[in-house]
Design an enzyme around this catalytic site. Structure first.
Site, mmCIF file in Angstrom:
data_model
loop_
_atom_site.group_PDB
_atom_site.id
_atom_site.type_symbol
_atom_site.label_atom_id
_atom_site.label_comp_id
_atom_site.label_asym_id
_atom_site.label_seq_id
_atom_site.Cartn_x
_atom_site.Cartn_y
_atom_site.Cartn_z
ATOM 1 N N HIS A 251 0.865 -1.195 0.000
ATOM 2 C CA HIS A 251 0.000 0.000 0.000
ATOM 3 C C HIS A 251 0.891 1.231 0.000
ATOM 4 O O HIS A 251 1.325 1.690 1.043
ATOM 5 C CB HIS A 251 -0.921 -0.046 1.233
ATOM 6 C CG HIS A 251 -1.914 1.069 1.295
ATOM 7 N ND1 HIS A 251 -3.072 1.003 2.044
ATOM 8 C CD2 HIS A 251 -1.945 2.294 0.714
ATOM 9 C CE1 HIS A 251 -3.750 2.119 1.919
ATOM 10 N NE2 HIS A 251 -3.078 2.940 1.128
ATOM 11 N N HIS B 36 1.341 4.897 -2.402
ATOM 12 C CA HIS B 36 0.968 5.771 -3.529
ATOM 13 C C HIS B 36 2.242 6.443 -4.010
ATOM 14 O O HIS B 36 2.888 7.153 -3.229
ATOM 15 C CB HIS B 36 -0.031 6.833 -3.080
ATOM 16 C CG HIS B 36 -1.286 6.261 -2.502
ATOM 17 N ND1 HIS B 36 -2.440 6.112 -3.239
ATOM 18 C CD2 HIS B 36 -1.562 5.779 -1.266
ATOM 19 C CE1 HIS B 36 -3.376 5.570 -2.464
ATOM 20 N NE2 HIS B 36 -2.867 5.358 -1.268
ATOM 21 N N HIS C 294 -9.540 1.189 -1.302
ATOM 22 C CA HIS C 294 -9.453 1.763 0.039
ATOM 23 C C HIS C 294 -10.853 1.666 0.635
ATOM 24 O O HIS C 294 -11.837 2.073 -0.013
ATOM 25 C CB HIS C 294 -9.058 3.236 -0.026
ATOM 26 C CG HIS C 294 -7.600 3.488 -0.310
ATOM 27 N ND1 HIS C 294 -6.953 2.962 -1.390
ATOM 28 C CD2 HIS C 294 -6.677 4.213 0.379
ATOM 29 C CE1 HIS C 294 -5.687 3.362 -1.360
ATOM 30 N NE2 HIS C 294 -5.493 4.122 -0.296
ATOM 31 N N GLU D 252 -11.149 3.237 6.000
ATOM 32 C CA GLU D 252 -10.064 4.095 6.519
ATOM 33 C C GLU D 252 -10.751 5.107 7.455
ATOM 34 O O GLU D 252 -10.549 5.094 8.658
ATOM 35 C CB GLU D 252 -9.350 4.804 5.363
ATOM 36 C CG GLU D 252 -8.241 5.752 5.816
ATOM 37 C CD GLU D 252 -7.578 6.517 4.648
ATOM 38 O OE1 GLU D 252 -8.135 6.545 3.521
ATOM 39 O OE2 GLU D 252 -6.496 7.103 4.874
ATOM 40 N N ASP E 66 1.835 3.999 2.847
ATOM 41 C CA ASP E 66 0.801 4.848 2.243
ATOM 42 C C ASP E 66 1.407 6.031 1.466
ATOM 43 O O ASP E 66 1.624 5.915 0.263
ATOM 44 C CB ASP E 66 -0.184 5.322 3.330
ATOM 45 C CG ASP E 66 -1.562 5.673 2.798
ATOM 46 O OD1 ASP E 66 -1.815 5.476 1.600
ATOM 47 O OD2 ASP E 66 -2.403 6.151 3.589
ATOM 48 N N ASP E 67 1.646 7.149 2.132
ATOM 49 C CA ASP E 67 2.219 8.349 1.493
ATOM 50 C C ASP E 67 3.393 8.832 2.357
ATOM 51 O O ASP E 67 3.278 9.840 3.070
ATOM 52 C CB ASP E 67 1.164 9.454 1.394
ATOM 53 C CG ASP E 67 -0.045 9.005 0.599
ATOM 54 O OD1 ASP E 67 0.055 8.930 -0.639
ATOM 55 O OD2 ASP E 67 -1.073 8.685 1.228
#
Ligand code: ADE
Ligand code: ZN
Length: 329
Positions: A16, A18, A196, A199, A277-278
């Site tokens: 996961h 991005h 997603h 969340e 994630d980010d």
């Protein structure tokens, strides 16, 4: 070897991530200057101060603003190459990354530029240090299903590079049901599906991702514990839940890492693993996520091994490769 050393050295997968979320402030400034794009920050301190999010929506606003500096194929290549080097540093041997083509195509960047830059960097990482990878194209759920169909059309020419489709962006108010037809068509075209869900959104969005979108993994999924029947289904089906601890704190899904429900999910025998994630926005790449959540929840070495093995099992590596990597843990 202590547990932190173990986390750093053990081979890992990331499921996961991005790619636009790996844009570091320094690279954002360099690209803004090179491409003559104005960004709403004067210096790196201002950027970092702006990374004080109150929820998913407030993060996404800044995240889409940051992505505007990416213009040329080389920009997407450099962005992805920098992440590949982080994989090497963190001993990530396999990664399955997301990209958001609508973020770029809707501001006039060709789909080819985006996918080719990303793909070429990952191929180079594969050749030079053996990083294996899959690429998943996400639909932005705040946009219409029609816009999703248009981007799917463009993706068809790149089926050799794109493995699956996902669903990201503003969750609340944009339920999986909005994209039922789009996901059906994506499956008919041979793409695997991801979304997603749970969340910030309710457990019903996780049910709908499974039942309507036929997802192979649920991204985040941390809200599942509110629904006992759902927990039972996720456990029985071994549905992977790609949890992202530092992201959840930055976006106030939990107030503090000590309150994160990862340990409860492990105790429920759910197929959970840790991801970043980010990372450029949330304060850390995979090892930092693992190290901080281990410390906050006093996870045991067995818990950490379970998380890492779950990640290999939930990846789309071949069964032989999975077994080979798991035997090294
Ligand atoms: N896009 C990038 N990061 C995201 C996240 N954590 N949730 C939804 N959409 C995203
Ligand atoms: Zn995400």
């Amino acid at each position: 070897m202590n547990i932190v050393e173990f986390i750093k050295k053990v081979p890992k997968t990331e499921l996961h991530l991005h790619i636009e979320g790996t844009l570091e402030p320094t690279q954002m400034f360099e690209l803004a200057k090179k491409n003559n794009i104005s960004i709403p920050f004067k210096n790196i301190q201002e950027v970092k101060a702006a990374y004080n999010f109150s929820n998913l929506e407030s993060f996404l606003k800044i995240y889409y603003e940051g992505a505007k500096v990416l213009i040329k194929e080389k920009d997407f290549f450099d962005l992805t190459w920098a992440y590949a080097l982080k994989c090497k540093e963190d001993n990530i041997v396999h990664t399955e990354i997301f990209f958001d083509p609508q973020t770029h195509v809707n501001r006039g960047i060709d789909f080819e530029i985006v996918i080719n830059g990303i793909y070429k960097a990952l191929q180079k990482a594969n050749r030079e240090f053996g990083l294996s990878f899959k690429i998943i194209m996400c639909f932005l759920r705040h946009l219409s299903e029609k816009s999703g169909f248009e981007i799917l059309d463009q993706a068809l020419i790149h089926k050799d590079k794109i493995f699956g489709v996902g669903l990201d962006s503003s969750e609340k108010g944009n339920p999986p049901s909005k994209f039922k037809k789009l996901f059906k068509k994506s499956i008919e075209e041979g793409f695997l599906t991801f979304a997603h869900a749970g969340e910030e959104g309710p457990p019903e969005y996780i049910w709908d991702s499974i039942n309507l979108l036929k997802v192979k993994r649920v991204d985040h999924g941390v809200q599942c514990l509110q629904d006992k029947k759902l927990v039972e289904k996720l456990r029985n089906d071994k549905t992977p839940l790609t949890v992202c601890p530092l992201s959840n704190i930055k976006l106030h899904v939990f107030n503090d890492l000590k309150e994160h429900n990862l340990k409860k999910m492990l105790d429920e025998k759910l197929m959970v693993m840790v991801n970043s994630d980010d990372p450029a926005y949330f304060g850390g790449y995979l090892n930092k996520n693992l190290i901080e959540i281990q410390s906050a929840l006093s996870l045991s070495i067995i818990d950490i091994k379970t998380l890492i093995i779950n990640s290999f099992k939930s990846s789309f590596l071949s069964e032989e490769k999975k077994a080979e990597w798991i035997s090294k843990i």
